[in-house]
Write an enzyme that holds these catalytic residues in place. Sequence first.
Site, short mmCIF file in Angstrom:
data_model
loop_
_atom_site.label_atom_id
_atom_site.label_comp_id
_atom_site.label_asym_id
_atom_site.label_seq_id
_atom_site.Cartn_x
_atom_site.Cartn_y
_atom_site.Cartn_z
CE LYS A 1 -11.32 -0.23 -1.72
NZ LYS A 1 -11.16 0.48 -2.99
N GLY B 1 -15.96 -4.08 -8.92
CA GLY B 1 -16.11 -3.15 -7.80
C GLY B 1 -15.67 -1.73 -8.14
CB SER C 1 -0.90 0.01 1.24
OG SER C 1 -1.56 1.26 1.32
NE ARG D 1 -14.36 -11.97 -18.93
CZ ARG D 1 -13.43 -12.48 -18.17
NH1 ARG D 1 -12.32 -12.98 -18.72
NH2 ARG D 1 -13.54 -12.47 -16.85
CB THR E 1 -7.45 -1.37 0.58
OG1 THR E 1 -7.31 -1.60 -0.81
CG2 THR E 1 -6.36 -2.10 1.34
CB VAL F 1 -23.33 -8.14 -22.05
CG1 VAL F 1 -24.25 -6.94 -22.23
CG2 VAL F 1 -22.24 -8.11 -23.11
CG ASP G 1 -12.30 3.92 -4.01
OD1 ASP G 1 -11.21 4.43 -3.68
OD2 ASP G 1 -12.68 2.82 -3.59
#
Length: 276
Positions: free
Chosen positions: A66, A129, A15, A151, A62, A153, A102
């Site tokens: 999360k 995510g 990190s 990839r 992290t 759908v 984020d």
Amino acid sequence: MKKLFAVLGYPIGHSMSPIMLNDVLSYYEIDAHYHPFKVSPDELETAIRGLKAIGISGFNVTIPHKSAIIPFLDGVDDLALSIGAVNTVVNDNGKFIGYNTDGYGFIKGLNPYISSFSDKKVLVIGAGGAARAIYFTMAKMKPFALDITNRTVTKAEELIEACPFETRSKALSLEDAANHLNEYDVVIQTTMIGMYPNISETPISLRNLNPQSLVCDIIYNPLDTKFLIEARQKGATVQNGVEMFVYQGALAFEKWTGIFPDVKRMRENVLRFLEA
Ligand code: ATR
């Protein structure tokens, strides 16, 4: 008394948050330390109780915590709850409140290029995510259109369906998106494709990329993914994942201290670390 901030993850050794945030804590003369803690999923609840017992001022979480942390918090802000992920926790008078910085971190990083999204067609690549945090937060900015290609759908369709903020969105196959790429003003790559060590991979063909577009990759290792190198060769403006990382940290720091820190300083620190 010296305050404590932390990041919990598993693994946590790589990190960059401690380097970036300890530097700004001392720059603003805040008597505090930011420490990385390796916490396994089995021990997350115990760790949270321990942090509460010692009166930690705030912390980041992290991968892989999360989403798992949500049941152990006293409150979660609406956006983080809809995303289903928390990366920042504030100790509000003994109550742990979760936020997600984020998505806003990503959007703040685009400020030098884009101040309003109302006339922008945006394409998100990926439906995991990271895509969810960016897509939900971007939806709040009311872009002209906000499409997702993935990839699988059906995962993109599910993500659009789950978003509580109304947007004009469609889910596209990777091939469809590649064929219509020239329609987009902003293209955001949120998958791990192209990340070290798989640096020769790209998620979709850029043959139809609009040279006026802004192309972002949330990866920062390498700083220049193959995807960004190809986009730059096509004449597009590019942005790597350092900005999102720096701004999500800056927004967390602001929540804990009330100070929006010097992002230029944070960026230089992160780049020095990554280039070393
Ligand atoms: P994160 O939480 O980091 O975003 P994730 O939830 O594992 O990661 O999601 C990974 C994303 O990368 C997904 O959009 C995934 O596509 P699928 O939904 O089809 O699995 C995408 N992805 C991963 N490897 C891929 C590959 N080799 N080709 C195309 N897409 C890939």
